[in-house]
Design an enzyme around this catalytic site. Sequence first.
Site, PDB file in Angstrom:
ATOM      1  N   HIS A  68      37.735  71.604  55.983  1.00 32.30           N
ATOM      2  CA  HIS A  68      36.706  72.097  55.063  1.00 32.30           C
ATOM      3  C   HIS A  68      36.670  73.626  55.001  1.00 32.30           C
ATOM      4  CE1 HIS A  68      33.949  72.586  58.565  1.00 32.30           C
ATOM      5  NE2 HIS A  68      33.336  73.454  57.778  1.00 32.30           N
ATOM      6  N   ASP A 115      38.351  65.872  59.771  1.00 41.25           N
ATOM      7  CA  ASP A 115      38.283  67.306  59.460  1.00 41.25           C
ATOM      8  C   ASP A 115      39.180  68.076  60.431  1.00 41.25           C
ATOM      9  OD1 ASP A 115      37.521  69.623  58.236  1.00 41.25           O
ATOM     10  OD2 ASP A 115      35.467  69.633  59.019  1.00 41.25           O
ATOM     11  N   SER A 220      32.893  77.157  61.996  1.00 44.68           N
ATOM     12  CA  SER A 220      33.747  76.040  61.616  1.00 44.68           C
ATOM     13  C   SER A 220      35.204  76.324  61.929  1.00 44.68           C
ATOM     14  CB  SER A 220      33.631  75.765  60.116  1.00 44.68           C
ATOM     15  OG  SER A 220      32.422  75.128  59.820  1.00 44.68           O
TER      16      SER A 220
END
Length: 270
Positions: A68, A115, A220
């Site tokens: 992502h 992910d 992230s």
Amino acid sequence: MASEKKLVVVGLLVFAFFSQGEGIIGGREAAPHSRPYMASIQVAEGDRMKHECGGFVVADQWVMTAVHCLPTGANGRKVVLGVHSLSQDEDTKQTFDIMELHNHPQFDSSNYDNDISLIKLDRLFNASDAVKAVAFLRAGGANPDTDAAVDTAGWGSLDNLGSRPDKLKELVVEVEDPVLCRRSDYFGRKFTANMICAHKVCEDPCDKPHKKEDTCDGDSGGPLLYNGVAVGITSNGGKKCGQLKKPGIYTVISHYTQWIDGVMGLQSDP
Ligand SMILES: *[C@@H]1O[C@H](CO)[C@@H](O)[C@H](O)[C@H]1NC(C)=O
């Protein structure tokens, strides 16, 4: 919809007012270069590069991160290794173009399942005290149990308004019971077997009983480590960070051994 947005804005302002902005949302500054696997993935903003996501070095020319972070491709992003301060000139820094981006083909943007992404750098890095790979957990290895202490690091937001630290922050969190994270008041069915959820209520002694420490926007792609081995990738959590029923979510790396070996093996031995 408009009034809902207004409410969210008011909520964020209230949250910002009460939060002290002291961390990755909590946590502390890491000792410089004590996590030499950390990577900063940066995107051009005007004539300068801006930190956007974390990542971590797993092999000579490879950085692991989250899909992502780069869902539509590298688009000119760069990877910087050997960073402690994002803004300062540090002679430990090595900057790379992204030669190949391998987003997991089963990434699901609705719940961030799978992910995991691998970046092949445009050249080998020079190993140093400030730049080296970290081991990652393979299939059959022991993932942390509920309540195990794990740690994470990043240059992510200090609060929900997006103010960012200049220097790497680190944070110890505890693995949450997956049964809890699968509950409908937590993540419900969006929480899959490929995810670890973790948070920390507060420091011991517990002086801020209602404050949650958490990874946040910009963290992230960074690693979740258990005994110094990368077991997870910082993926997702609540829309806001540090919420009671929205712990951080991390991709379980050991579920992807075959895919990782395929991607990295294929490249070195075509
Ligand atoms: C590694 O070091 C050599 C020699 O100093 C230099 O030419 C090269 O650019 C360095 N590589 C990277 C990735 O910084």
